[in-house]
Design an enzyme around this catalytic site. Structure first.
Site, PDB file in Angstrom:
ATOM      1  CG  HIS A  45      -0.333   0.257   2.425  1.00  0.00           C
ATOM      2  ND1 HIS A  45       0.291  -0.588   3.267  1.00  0.00           N
ATOM      3  CD2 HIS A  45      -0.239   1.514   3.044  1.00  0.00           C
ATOM      4  CE1 HIS A  45       0.996   0.133   4.180  1.00  0.00           C
ATOM      5  NE2 HIS A  45       0.625   1.233   4.241  1.00  0.00           N
TER       6      HIS A  45
HETATM    7  C1  UD1 Z   1      -1.925   5.110   6.411  1.00  0.00           C
HETATM    8  C2  UD1 Z   1      -0.731   5.562   6.944  1.00  0.00           C
HETATM    9  C3  UD1 Z   1       0.241   4.512   7.010  1.00  0.00           C
HETATM   10  C4  UD1 Z   1      -0.182   3.245   7.266  1.00  0.00           C
HETATM   11  C5  UD1 Z   1      -1.508   2.874   6.468  1.00  0.00           C
HETATM   12  C6  UD1 Z   1      -2.124   1.491   6.953  1.00  0.00           C
HETATM   13  C7  UD1 Z   1      -0.130   7.803   6.956  1.00  0.00           C
HETATM   14  C8  UD1 Z   1       0.524   8.888   6.550  1.00  0.00           C
HETATM   15  N1  UD1 Z   1      -0.208   6.637   6.708  1.00  0.00           N
HETATM   16  O1  UD1 Z   1      -1.695   5.291   5.035  1.00  0.00           O
HETATM   17  O2  UD1 Z   1       1.319   4.833   7.921  1.00  0.00           O
HETATM   18  O3  UD1 Z   1       0.653   2.157   7.107  1.00  0.00           O
HETATM   19  O4  UD1 Z   1      -2.605   3.972   6.736  1.00  0.00           O
HETATM   20  O5  UD1 Z   1      -3.138   1.320   6.504  1.00  0.00           O
HETATM   21  O6  UD1 Z   1      -0.996   8.323   8.211  1.00  0.00           O
HETATM   22  N2  UD1 Z   1      -9.245   4.508   2.345  1.00  0.00           N
HETATM   23  C9  UD1 Z   1     -10.153   3.706   2.377  1.00  0.00           C
HETATM   24  N3  UD1 Z   1     -10.843   3.359   3.330  1.00  0.00           N
HETATM   25  C10 UD1 Z   1     -10.337   3.611   4.370  1.00  0.00           C
HETATM   26  C11 UD1 Z   1      -8.955   4.476   4.789  1.00  0.00           C
HETATM   27  C12 UD1 Z   1      -8.636   4.688   3.257  1.00  0.00           C
HETATM   28  O7  UD1 Z   1     -10.744   3.543   1.150  1.00  0.00           O
HETATM   29  O8  UD1 Z   1     -10.976   3.244   5.408  1.00  0.00           O
HETATM   30  C13 UD1 Z   1      -8.451   5.101   0.897  1.00  0.00           C
HETATM   31  C14 UD1 Z   1      -8.621   6.525   0.876  1.00  0.00           C
HETATM   32  O9  UD1 Z   1      -9.422   6.708  -0.490  1.00  0.00           O
HETATM   33  C15 UD1 Z   1      -7.206   7.019   0.543  1.00  0.00           C
HETATM   34  C16 UD1 Z   1      -6.346   5.980   0.683  1.00  0.00           C
HETATM   35  O10 UD1 Z   1      -7.062   4.517   1.070  1.00  0.00           O
HETATM   36  O11 UD1 Z   1      -7.094   7.800  -0.656  1.00  0.00           O
HETATM   37  C17 UD1 Z   1      -5.389   6.238   1.707  1.00  0.00           C
HETATM   38  O12 UD1 Z   1      -5.694   6.351   2.959  1.00  0.00           O
HETATM   39  P1  UD1 Z   1      -4.773   7.207   4.062  1.00  0.00           P
HETATM   40  O13 UD1 Z   1      -5.657   7.139   5.314  1.00  0.00           O
HETATM   41  O14 UD1 Z   1      -4.504   8.551   3.488  1.00  0.00           O
HETATM   42  O15 UD1 Z   1      -3.406   6.401   4.026  1.00  0.00           O
HETATM   43  P2  UD1 Z   1      -2.789   4.977   3.962  1.00  0.00           P
HETATM   44  O16 UD1 Z   1      -2.225   4.910   2.516  1.00  0.00           O
HETATM   45  O17 UD1 Z   1      -3.939   4.082   4.452  1.00  0.00           O
END
Ligand code: UD1
Length: 365
Positions: free
Chosen positions: A207
């Site tokens: 991811h």
């Molecule tokens: C975050 C953390 C990372 C951790 C990871 C574990 C930061 C900077 N990064 O990254 O350290 O390893 O979580 O999962 O805080 N999304 C969904 N559903 C959710 C959550 C996210 O669909 O419940 C999608 C969103 O559209 C978003 C993308 O996933 O665009 C990324 O989510 P985000 O919270 O920005 O960061 P992660 O890549 O999950």
């Protein structure tokens, strides 16, 4: 009685807060713990399922932040968290890991003069293009109590000029959750449901923005993984970010035709069951490097650096990088090496008793 706000935001936080919250509840003459969920992760599969699996109550406060750019997400958490701190007046705020919620809540508290304990302090990848590395450095530089999982954390903090009296080596609290829940997964049917035999498959998670956000990088990595899956089938619980990119770049078809089984993200217990039966784990996650070391399962880390070097020095982790040829070659070597896990060790203080040491360290202050 010490009032503590325990902060969770994203998936890797839940299994760290669960044992700490349980220990504080057990010692209810000493602690009054509350859970604050920032809502950084909000999907049922990325969040609620973990509360259920880990036996955590519903959060006392939910900030409902959701996804946004780094600046917007971090700022929104700060805006919503400040009034909570002002009304709850905690003695301590406890943050874990390195996500945006960690740094946002720490900044709010440091300006309000509320003490912050950072669990998983001192880890450094020395790669400042990683958002998590920025979060680690900032959080550690303004926290009042830095609780480290391994001695390299203490060493990094010393080098950054953080006074020794603020730092305490407590071990790895995620391993508390791992050991506690291993017994609970015996009856879990995830492997039967997916038609998998013990030690006859690999598990993949991916991811990191640096691995999945660009078409060429992700495409080449998937090609290497597809080759590996011809030798050993791969199960791939997909992070929403990665699944979105796979669709956007038109890679769905080649995955469907391959021996990689892309499934929805799993809850904590199902994932634990799946991982503990795997012959090999391939990942760019931080937590999995540690969990595989605790379980004695070979792990290839698909990154150029790691903030968890102890898993390489003592444990079963190999930092393989992102070169597709190297990934393939190393995977085949590890699969052919029957003796790979011999002499691998679980680091000291990854013993299931870290939550107790965290509570003791807070009480002592
Ligand atoms: C975050 C953390 C990372 C951790 C990871 C574990 C930061 C900077 N990064 O990254 O350290 O390893 O979580 O999962 O805080 N999304 C969904 N559903 C959710 C959550 C996210 O669909 O419940 C999608 C969103 O559209 C978003 C993308 O996933 O665009 C990324 O989510 P985000 O919270 O920005 O960061 P992660 O890549 O999950």
């Amino acid at each position: 009685m010490i009032k503590v706000l325990n902060i969770v935001g994203a998936r890797p936080n839940f299994m760290k807060i669960a044992p700490i919250y349980a220990e504080m509840k057990r010692r209810d003459s000493e602690f009054n713990p509350l859970i604050v969920h920032t809502g950084q992760h909000y999907d049922e599969k990325m969040s609620d399922a973990f509360f259920r699996d880990l036996g955590m109550p519903k959060p006392d406060v939910h900030l409902g932040i959701g996804s946004a750019s780094h600046a917007v997400q971090t700022a929104k958490i700060m805006l919503e968290f400040e009034p909570v701190v002002l009304s709850e007046k905690p003695d301590w705020v406890l943050v874990v890991g390195d996500v945006n919620s960690t740094v946002a809540c720490t900044i709010v508290c440091s300006k309000l003069g509320i003490k912050v304990a950072h669990v998983e302090a001192g880890l450094r990848s020395r790669d400042r293009t990683m958002p998590e590395e920025i979060n680690r450095i900032l959080t550690d530089s303004i926290s009042d109590l830095l609780l480290t999982p391994s001695p390299d954390g203490n060493e990094n903090l010393r080098r950054e000029g953080i006074p020794d009296e603020k730092v305490e080596l407590v071990g790895n609290v995620m391993i508390d959750s791992l050991f506690r829940n291993l017994e609970n997964v015996q009856d879990n049917t995830v492997c039967e449901d997916l038609n998998l035999s013990d030690k006859d498959y690999a598990v993949l998670t991916l991811h990191r923005p640096s691995n999945v956000d660009e078409k060429e990088t992700l495409g080449k990595m998937l090609d290497a993984l597809i080759s590996i899956s011809e030798k050993l089938p791969i199960v791939f619980p997909g992070h929403p970010r990665t699944v979105g990119k796979i669709k956007e770049f038109g890679f769905s078809e080649k995955i469907i035709k391959s021996n990689i089984k892309l499934i929805d993200p799993l809850g904590y217990l199902s994932f634990l069951k799946l991982m503990s039966g795997a012959k090999l784990v391939l990942t760019d996650s931080g937590g999995l490097q540690e969990e595989t070391t605790a379980l004695g399962i070979p792990c290839l880390t698909l990154r150029e650096n790691t903030e968890r070097p102890i898993t390489i020095e003592l444990g079963t982790n190999i930092l393989v990088g992102t070169n597709p040829e190297k990934i393939k070659q190393t995977a085949f070597e590890v699969l052919d090496d029957e003796s790979f896990t011999e002499n691998k060790k679980v680091p000291p203080l990854w013993d299931g008793k870290t939550a107790k040491r965290i509570c003791d360290a807070i009480l002592k202050r």
